[in-house]
Design a protein around this motif. Structure first.
Motif, short mmCIF file in Angstrom:
data_model
loop_
_atom_site.label_atom_id
_atom_site.label_comp_id
_atom_site.label_asym_id
_atom_site.label_seq_id
_atom_site.Cartn_x
_atom_site.Cartn_y
_atom_site.Cartn_z
N ARG A 67 0.83 -1.20 0.00
CA ARG A 67 0.00 0.00 0.00
C ARG A 67 0.87 1.26 0.00
NH1 ARG A 67 -4.77 1.24 4.28
NH2 ARG A 67 -5.64 -0.50 3.12
N THR A 69 0.23 5.46 0.45
CA THR A 69 -0.70 6.53 0.76
C THR A 69 -0.03 7.85 0.39
OG1 THR A 69 -1.58 5.24 2.60
CG2 THR A 69 -2.09 7.60 2.58
N VAL A 81 -5.20 6.63 -1.31
CA VAL A 81 -4.64 5.33 -0.97
C VAL A 81 -4.59 4.47 -2.23
CG1 VAL A 81 -4.89 3.26 0.44
CG2 VAL A 81 -5.53 5.50 1.38
N HIS A 88 -10.20 2.66 -3.25
CA HIS A 88 -10.29 3.40 -1.99
C HIS A 88 -10.95 4.74 -2.28
CE1 HIS A 88 -7.80 0.76 0.56
NE2 HIS A 88 -7.14 0.50 -0.57
#
Length: 144
Positions: A67, A69, A81, A88
């Motif tokens: 992930r 961000t 995100v 998201h």
């Protein structure tokens, strides 16, 4: 508690935006940034300038496992995100109000370490649930 080393780096951020029936729009930014590497992942942050139209905003990439961000704090407030194969939804705050933004990530790759590296994110974006285009961000990180 371990102290986190702040590593001065140079970022080359290339953005490509594709809209239906319009030539791709490309932007490229080179800027100095700080990279921090910890057990939790990698944090890269820098101050936006008047060149990007976001003066007074700090942009931060938080890379943790699969992930990424992207945070913007200041005159522009947003959190995006990116996680491959997932969508998201977040709010994008502007001086004129807030918008709902859906991010659908189709590709997320990086080989970032404390020595630098490359990150590539391909995603589509929908504003207020209407798809506005496809985007690609390529970030090259090298030690200063």
């Amino acid at each position: 508690m371990d102290s986190i080393e702040q590593i001065p780096v140079v970022l080359s951020v290339r953005g490509e935006q594709y809209y239906e029936g319009i030539d791709p729009d490309e932007t490229e930014l080179m800027t100095e940034a700080i990279m921090e590497v910890s057990e939790d992942g990698i944090r890269i942050f820098y101050e936006e300038s008047s060149l990007t139209g976001m003066e007074g905003t700090t942009t931060t990439y938080l890379i943790s496992g699969p992930r990424v961000t992207l945070l913007r704090q200041g005159t522009v407030e947003s959190q995006m995100v990116f996680e491959e194969g997932r969508q998201h939804t977040s709010l994008y705050g502007t001086p004129y109000g807030e918008l709902t933004v859906d991010i659908q990530t189709s590709r997320l790759r990086h080989n970032l370490t404390e020595r630098g590296g490359v990150m590539e994110i391909r995603y589509s974006i929908a504003v207020e649930h209407v798809v506005t285009g496809r985007n690609c961000i390529k970030v090259h990180v090298r030690r200063k």
